[in-house]
Structure formats: structure tokens, C-alpha cells
Write a protein that holds these residues in place. Structure first.
Motif, short mmCIF file in Angstrom:
data_model
loop_
_atom_site.label_atom_id
_atom_site.label_comp_id
_atom_site.label_asym_id
_atom_site.label_seq_id
_atom_site.Cartn_x
_atom_site.Cartn_y
_atom_site.Cartn_z
N ILE A 299 1.03 7.45 -7.81
CA ILE A 299 -0.32 6.95 -8.04
C ILE A 299 -0.61 6.98 -9.52
N SER A 300 -0.93 5.81 -10.08
CA SER A 300 -1.27 5.77 -11.50
C SER A 300 -2.78 5.87 -11.66
N VAL B 47 0.83 -1.20 0.00
CA VAL B 47 0.00 0.00 0.00
C VAL B 47 0.87 1.26 0.00
N GLU C 210 5.82 5.23 -5.09
CA GLU C 210 6.15 5.05 -6.50
C GLU C 210 5.26 5.86 -7.42
N ASP D 87 3.97 1.55 -0.96
CA ASP D 87 4.70 1.63 -2.23
C ASP D 87 3.86 2.29 -3.33
N ARG D 88 2.57 2.11 -3.29
CA ARG D 88 1.70 2.75 -4.30
C ARG D 88 1.84 4.26 -4.24
#
Length: 110
Positions: free
Chosen positions: A108-109, A100, A106, A102-103
Motif C-alpha cells: 500500500i502506497s 484491488v 504489492e 494487487d494493491r
């Protein structure tokens, strides 16, 4: 250096993971933590003793008397079956938590 606040919730996991390997005493646990983290995190003795006492109170570890090579008495700690089950759950929780976070780290897409 990792702050104590950032790692506070994972001290129990680290201690149980070390005790899964073999019984140990507090000073040795502190040394193992420093060795594994490469000195990125140094546990305070008060934090360590509070954690092993809490884990013992919860039935996740037991303690027994032992002696050092010099004959000095030491208290050793070992993980219990209940502690191993708790550790397994905490490892799953860690992987979920890391995924979670890492989202966000890295990006948010959409």
C-alpha cells in the motif's frame, strides 16, 4: 499448488472460457484445466460436474449427447449466448478483483 478454496469462485469463469473455444465433455474439460494450469490446479470431478450442472441450470451452458472416438456416449457442453454475456461480465470482475488484491500484495502506497 493452488488450493480449492482460493480458486472456488473462478471455476465457472474457467469452464465458460474453455467452452467459449469449443463444446467439450467433462473429462476433457478437466484435462484442459490441468494443461492450462500446468498442474498448479487440478479440479475434482465432483467440483467439475457440480459446476457444469449449475451453469446449465442457470442457462449459461447447454448439453447435448455425443460419442467418443470409441463410440462411448458422452455428454457435451456448450456455452450459450447468455453464458457468453455472463463470462464477459466475470472477466471484467476478475480484472477489477485482481487490481484491488494487487494493491495489497504489492504494498500500500501512501
Amino acid at each position: 499448488m493452488i488450493s480449492a478454496d482460493a480458486i472456488r469462485g473462478y471455476v465457472d469463469l474457467m469452464l465458460l472460457a474453455l467452452l467459449r473455444q469449443a463444446p467439450s465433455y467433462a473429462y476433457e474439460l478437466a484435462q484442459q484445466i490441468s494443461a492450462v494450469t500446468g498442474a498448479d490446479y487440478t479440479i475434482k470431478q465432483t467440483t467439475l460436474y457440480s459446476a457444469v450442472k449449475r451453469l446449465e441450470g442457470l442457462g449459461f451452458v447447454t448439453s447435448f449427447p455425443g460419442a467418443s472416438d470409441s463410440g462411448k456416449p458422452r455428454t457435451y457442453y456448450q456455452i450459450t449466448e447468455t453464458g457468453q454475456t455472463h463470462l464477459d461480465q466475470k472477466i471484467v470482475e476478475w480484472h477489477d478483483t485482481k487490481a484491488v488484491v494487487d494493491r495489497f500484495v504489492e504494498g500500500i502506497s501512501s
